[in-house]
Every structure is written in structure tokens, then in C-alpha cells.
Motif scaffolding. Sequence first.
Motif, PDB file in Angstrom:
ATOM      1  N   GLY A 119     -55.259 -46.940 -37.563  1.00 56.71           N
ATOM      2  CA  GLY A 119     -55.907 -46.142 -36.646  1.00 56.71           C
ATOM      3  C   GLY A 119     -56.950 -46.905 -35.903  1.00 56.71           C
ATOM      4  O   GLY A 119     -57.968 -46.152 -35.044  1.00 56.71           O
ATOM      5  N   LYS A 120     -56.958 -48.169 -36.125  1.00 54.84           N
ATOM      6  CA  LYS A 120     -58.031 -49.059 -35.393  1.00 54.84           C
ATOM      7  C   LYS A 120     -57.229 -50.006 -34.559  1.00 54.84           C
ATOM      8  O   LYS A 120     -56.351 -50.275 -34.763  1.00 54.84           O
ATOM      9  N   GLU A 121     -58.200 -50.637 -33.607  1.00 53.59           N
ATOM     10  CA  GLU A 121     -57.597 -51.548 -32.948  1.00 53.59           C
ATOM     11  C   GLU A 121     -57.742 -53.079 -33.573  1.00 53.59           C
ATOM     12  O   GLU A 121     -58.265 -53.050 -34.596  1.00 53.59           O
ATOM     13  N   ARG A 122     -56.730 -53.719 -33.132  1.00 48.69           N
ATOM     14  CA  ARG A 122     -56.855 -55.229 -33.746  1.00 48.69           C
ATOM     15  C   ARG A 122     -58.047 -55.955 -33.349  1.00 48.69           C
ATOM     16  O   ARG A 122     -58.522 -55.670 -32.355  1.00 48.69           O
ATOM     17  N   GLU A 123     -58.529 -56.460 -34.467  1.00 46.66           N
ATOM     18  CA  GLU A 123     -59.878 -57.417 -34.280  1.00 46.66           C
ATOM     19  C   GLU A 123     -59.592 -58.933 -34.584  1.00 46.66           C
ATOM     20  O   GLU A 123     -59.051 -59.224 -35.388  1.00 46.66           O
ATOM     21  N   GLY A 124     -60.116 -59.575 -33.624  1.00 46.10           N
ATOM     22  CA  GLY A 124     -60.104 -61.198 -34.031  1.00 46.10           C
ATOM     23  C   GLY A 124     -61.171 -61.294 -35.236  1.00 46.10           C
ATOM     24  O   GLY A 124     -62.284 -61.040 -34.961  1.00 46.10           O
ATOM     25  N   VAL A 125     -60.869 -61.824 -36.231  1.00 44.97           N
ATOM     26  CA  VAL A 125     -61.641 -62.038 -37.461  1.00 44.97           C
ATOM     27  C   VAL A 125     -62.187 -63.626 -37.226  1.00 44.97           C
ATOM     28  O   VAL A 125     -63.286 -63.603 -37.587  1.00 44.97           O
TER      29      VAL A 125
END
Length: 126
Positions: A42-48
Motif C-alpha cells: 500500500g505504499k510507494e517504493r522508497e529509495g533506502v
Amino acid sequence: QVQLVESGGGSVQAGGSLRLSCAASGSTYSRRCMGWFRQAPGKEREGVATIHTSSLRTYYADSVKGRFTISRDITKNTLYLQMNSLKPEDTATYFCAAKPGGSEYLGCGVDGYNYWGQGTQVTISS
């Protein structure tokens, strides 16, 4: 062409540690920049975290600074993400990614990655 294969995911309790690995093959130029991304349901992809494989300049998302460390072993063609002090909000599928270019001085950022691994699940319980 670049191939990326992640491993090392799993389930741990909050406060624990995990180390993700990404075995890379193919064009060295095409994976000048490498990084770890994550996506929770349910969340957008995040750059870690990202790293320029020549200059070793790194980027970290604010949410993981001081807890995660990105590194690479050039002899093994492997990218790592050491994750410490894990929190339930770190639960996600983690992906390894690569792209050519970037800047030795400015780093790689989190946009424009065109090679992706299949992902590995990380689950943190409270």
C-alpha cells in the motif's frame, strides 16, 4: 545487460539486525550506481540507500540514517545492506537496483534505475 539477485531477507524482532546481499553480473558500466529500495504493501517504493561504485559516495533516506549501511565488495560483485536497530516500519520487500552514470562527486540519487532484482522480504515484529 545486468542481472541482480538478492538474498538475506527474513523475519526478526525489533532491534535486531539483518544483512541483505545482491549478487550482480553483467556490464560494470551499467551498474555504476547501485542501490537498495523497498516497498511496503500500500505504499510507494522508497529509495533506502545508494552508492556510486567508483567513488563510494553514498545516499541514505532519513528514515534509515545511522541504522543502515550500504557497501559493496568489488571482488565478489556483491552489494550489501547492513540493517541494524530494525523497526517494524522497516518491514517491506527490498529490491536491489542498478543504473549507469551518476556522479562521483554528487552520488547517484534514487531516480532512473533501470535494472532490478526480484526482491527479498524483510519482516520486523514488535
